[in-house]
Motif scaffolding. Structure first.
Motif, PDB file in Angstrom:
ATOM      1  N   THR A  27       0.844  -1.197   0.000  1.00  0.00           N
ATOM      2  CA  THR A  27       0.000   0.000   0.000  1.00  0.00           C
ATOM      3  C   THR A  27       0.875   1.240   0.000  1.00  0.00           C
ATOM      4  N   ASP A  28       0.698   2.113  -1.006  1.00  0.00           N
ATOM      5  CA  ASP A  28       1.482   3.350  -1.056  1.00  0.00           C
ATOM      6  C   ASP A  28       0.769   4.459  -0.289  1.00  0.00           C
ATOM      7  N   ILE A  29       1.340   5.640  -0.284  1.00  0.00           N
ATOM      8  CA  ILE A  29       0.797   6.732   0.522  1.00  0.00           C
ATOM      9  C   ILE A  29      -0.593   7.141   0.057  1.00  0.00           C
ATOM     10  N   ASP A  30      -0.841   7.113  -1.241  1.00  0.00           N
ATOM     11  CA  ASP A  30      -2.179   7.455  -1.727  1.00  0.00           C
ATOM     12  C   ASP A  30      -3.203   6.430  -1.261  1.00  0.00           C
ATOM     13  N   GLY A  31      -2.819   5.163  -1.338  1.00  0.00           N
ATOM     14  CA  GLY A  31      -3.719   4.117  -0.874  1.00  0.00           C
ATOM     15  C   GLY A  31      -3.956   4.191   0.620  1.00  0.00           C
ATOM     16  N   ALA A  32      -2.911   4.499   1.386  1.00  0.00           N
ATOM     17  CA  ALA A  32      -3.041   4.630   2.833  1.00  0.00           C
ATOM     18  C   ALA A  32      -3.977   5.778   3.185  1.00  0.00           C
ATOM     19  N   GLU A  51       6.487  -0.862  14.540  1.00  0.00           N
ATOM     20  CA  GLU A  51       7.789  -0.515  13.970  1.00  0.00           C
ATOM     21  C   GLU A  51       8.222  -1.541  12.938  1.00  0.00           C
ATOM     22  N   GLY A  52       7.813  -2.787  13.127  1.00  0.00           N
ATOM     23  CA  GLY A  52       8.220  -3.847  12.225  1.00  0.00           C
ATOM     24  C   GLY A  52       7.510  -3.838  10.881  1.00  0.00           C
ATOM     25  N   TYR A  53       6.495  -3.035  10.714  1.00  0.00           N
ATOM     26  CA  TYR A  53       5.786  -2.960   9.441  1.00  0.00           C
ATOM     27  C   TYR A  53       6.580  -2.083   8.482  1.00  0.00           C
ATOM     28  N   GLY A  54       7.254  -2.737   7.541  1.00  0.00           N
ATOM     29  CA  GLY A  54       8.055  -1.984   6.582  1.00  0.00           C
ATOM     30  C   GLY A  54       9.221  -1.277   7.222  1.00  0.00           C
ATOM     31  N   ALA A  55       9.761  -1.860   8.314  1.00  0.00           N
ATOM     32  CA  ALA A  55      10.905  -1.262   9.019  1.00  0.00           C
ATOM     33  C   ALA A  55      10.633   0.201   9.381  1.00  0.00           C
ATOM     34  N   GLY A  56       9.418   0.460   9.863  1.00  0.00           N
ATOM     35  CA  GLY A  56       9.060   1.802  10.301  1.00  0.00           C
ATOM     36  C   GLY A  56       8.322   2.613   9.256  1.00  0.00           C
ATOM     37  N   THR A  57       8.295   2.146   8.008  1.00  0.00           N
ATOM     38  CA  THR A  57       7.656   2.906   6.932  1.00  0.00           C
ATOM     39  C   THR A  57       6.164   3.100   7.185  1.00  0.00           C
ATOM     40  N   ALA A  58       5.491   2.069   7.695  1.00  0.00           N
ATOM     41  CA  ALA A  58       4.053   2.176   7.943  1.00  0.00           C
ATOM     42  C   ALA A  58       3.760   3.300   8.930  1.00  0.00           C
ATOM     43  N   GLN A  59       4.575   3.402   9.968  1.00  0.00           N
ATOM     44  CA  GLN A  59       4.347   4.464  10.952  1.00  0.00           C
ATOM     45  C   GLN A  59       4.636   5.839  10.362  1.00  0.00           C
ATOM     46  N   GLU A  60       5.644   5.931   9.530  1.00  0.00           N
ATOM     47  CA  GLU A  60       5.930   7.207   8.870  1.00  0.00           C
ATOM     48  C   GLU A  60       4.777   7.603   7.948  1.00  0.00           C
ATOM     49  N   MET A  61       4.214   6.632   7.230  1.00  0.00           N
ATOM     50  CA  MET A  61       3.089   6.919   6.355  1.00  0.00           C
ATOM     51  C   MET A  61       1.863   7.338   7.156  1.00  0.00           C
ATOM     52  N   LEU A  62       1.623   6.661   8.266  1.00  0.00           N
ATOM     53  CA  LEU A  62       0.502   7.041   9.115  1.00  0.00           C
ATOM     54  C   LEU A  62       0.669   8.475   9.606  1.00  0.00           C
ATOM     55  N   ALA A 103      11.284   6.947  19.453  1.00  0.00           N
ATOM     56  CA  ALA A 103      11.509   6.786  18.014  1.00  0.00           C
ATOM     57  C   ALA A 103      10.186   6.595  17.282  1.00  0.00           C
ATOM     58  N   MET A 104       9.266   5.863  17.893  1.00  0.00           N
ATOM     59  CA  MET A 104       7.961   5.655  17.274  1.00  0.00           C
ATOM     60  C   MET A 104       7.190   6.972  17.179  1.00  0.00           C
ATOM     61  N   LEU A 105       7.213   7.756  18.234  1.00  0.00           N
ATOM     62  CA  LEU A 105       6.510   9.039  18.213  1.00  0.00           C
ATOM     63  C   LEU A 105       7.085   9.956  17.137  1.00  0.00           C
ATOM     64  N   GLU A 106       8.386   9.892  16.954  1.00  0.00           N
ATOM     65  CA  GLU A 106       8.999  10.713  15.903  1.00  0.00           C
ATOM     66  C   GLU A 106       8.524  10.262  14.523  1.00  0.00           C
ATOM     67  N   ARG A 107       8.453   8.954  14.308  1.00  0.00           N
ATOM     68  CA  ARG A 107       7.974   8.464  13.014  1.00  0.00           C
ATOM     69  C   ARG A 107       6.521   8.855  12.780  1.00  0.00           C
ATOM     70  N   LEU A 108       5.724   8.811  13.832  1.00  0.00           N
ATOM     71  CA  LEU A 108       4.310   9.124  13.713  1.00  0.00           C
ATOM     72  C   LEU A 108       4.040  10.629  13.655  1.00  0.00           C
ATOM     73  N   GLY A 109       5.013  11.412  14.063  1.00  0.00           N
ATOM     74  CA  GLY A 109       4.823  12.854  14.064  1.00  0.00           C
ATOM     75  C   GLY A 109       3.794  13.312  15.074  1.00  0.00           C
ATOM     76  N   THR A 110       3.727  12.627  16.213  1.00  0.00           N
ATOM     77  CA  THR A 110       2.778  12.981  17.256  1.00  0.00           C
ATOM     78  C   THR A 110       3.479  12.970  18.601  1.00  0.00           C
ATOM     79  N   ASP A 111       2.831  13.569  19.598  1.00  0.00           N
ATOM     80  CA  ASP A 111       3.465  13.616  20.923  1.00  0.00           C
ATOM     81  C   ASP A 111       3.001  12.493  21.841  1.00  0.00           C
ATOM     82  N   HIS A 112       2.055  11.659  21.368  1.00  0.00           N
ATOM     83  CA  HIS A 112       1.611  10.546  22.213  1.00  0.00           C
ATOM     84  C   HIS A 112       0.953   9.463  21.376  1.00  0.00           C
ATOM     85  N   VAL A 113       0.941   8.249  21.907  1.00  0.00           N
ATOM     86  CA  VAL A 113       0.117   7.172  21.370  1.00  0.00           C
ATOM     87  C   VAL A 113      -0.985   6.907  22.389  1.00  0.00           C
ATOM     88  N   ASP A 114      -2.129   6.501  21.895  1.00  0.00           N
ATOM     89  CA  ASP A 114      -3.249   6.246  22.795  1.00  0.00           C
ATOM     90  C   ASP A 114      -3.113   4.914  23.504  1.00  0.00           C
TER      91      ASP A 114
END
Length: 314
Positions: A27-32, A51-62, A103-114
């Protein structure tokens, strides 16, 4: 879409969650963007990522989708971070866990996870140290709640008991595990432990890795996961003689109810005792909406009993 509380906690999530395992690979960014937009528009809230989804790519896309197309406050992120080795230790050591969270928060671009899902149980590290990382994360605002990914029943019970000794904030509210008509392993000890301790189960692969949709009855479609060299072993593990009997029962039930096999399989998992949400992945938005269409379906007791019987692991 209806929402449920996760276990006995105050956290509420949509009873069908969106998994992001294929983001960055199939799934690319448009599909996501299309998936998450359609999911939220349909009332979905729970988004699972690791983090294991696409070596962090999924979280960056999210993170990118949340920055451009969907409001952060409209989703409940259930995230797993990595546990990098380094001078602060590895595994479930406090330093490694908190570094993985940052590191996960940085990939997600957010200050918290729920919902921060600790990636595994580490017998080398005192449980109290691991849970102290949860306390730090919650008190600092970087995580609202915490859970465990893939624990055994005794591990979940141990963490719950030790967490209560440290105060309620350290008690896990969720456990994530594979659960479907083809994989009823959690019923042996994980689900009983979760129910006893008021912990909700997040069921992944509720469609038996796609096998329960019936798409493989007559072969392997060219656009399916089983046709992918990377994902074929993942799917083939669920294509057995026992699986064929269960799939036939699901197809029969779907025909009788005038609905899809996907809806029958998903509704069975979603309404099992102790399940907070069933987490589905999708190739595209249309496939995701097919899963979302299962939301209103409630299986009649006799059909649920028949599916219980044919899928009984013994």
């Amino acid at each position: 879409m209806r929402r449920r509380r996760v276990g006995d906690s105050g956290l509420e999530v949509s009873q069908i969650g969106l998994g992001t395992m294929t983001w960055g690979s199939g799934t690319d960014i448009d599909g996501a963007t299309e998936q998450l937009t359609a999911f939220v528009d349909a009332g979905g809230t729970l988004v699972e990522t690791a983090e294991g989804y696409g070596a962090g790519t999924a979280q960056e896309m999210l993170g990118e989708v949340l920055a451009t197309s969907v409001r952060r406050e409209d989703v409940v992120i259930a995230g797993r971070g990595g546990v990098p080795s380094g001078p602060l230790g590895d595994g479930a050591a406090r330093g490694a866990l908190l570094a993985g969270l940052d590191a996960m928060l940085e990939r997600l671009g957010t200050d918290h996870v729920d919902l921060w899902q600790l990636p595994f149980f580490d017998a080398r590290v005192p449980v109290e140290e691991t849970l102290s990382a949860v306390q730090v994360a919650v008190y600092s605002g970087k995580a609202r709640y915490a859970g465990l990914a893939g624990p055994a029943g005794w591990q979940l019970a141990t963490v719950a008991e030790r967490g209560r000794m440290l105060g309620g904030v350290a008690v896990p509210v969720s456990a994530q595990a594979e659960y479907s008509l083809l994989c009823r392993d959690p019923e042996r000890e994980l689900l009983p432990a979760a129910l006893h301790h008021g912990i909700g189960l997040l069921a992944w692969a509720p469609l038996g890795r796609g096998v329960l949709t019936g798409k493989y009855v007559d072969g392997t479609p060219a656009d399916s996961r089983a046709a992918s060299p990377e994902l074929a072993p993942y799917v083939e593990a669920r294509r057995t003689g026992r699986s064929a009997r269960i799939v036939h029962a699901v197809l029969t039930a779907a025909d009788g109810l005038g609905t899809s096999p996907l809806s029958v399989a998903l509704a069975w998992v979603r309404d099992q005792p102790g399940v907070a949400a069933a987490v589905v992945g999708a190739r595209d938005a249309a496939q995701l909406m097919a899963s979302m269409a299962a939301d209103p379906l409630v299986l009649p007791a006799e059909i649920r009993a028949a599916l219980d019987d044919v899928s009984d692991p013994g």
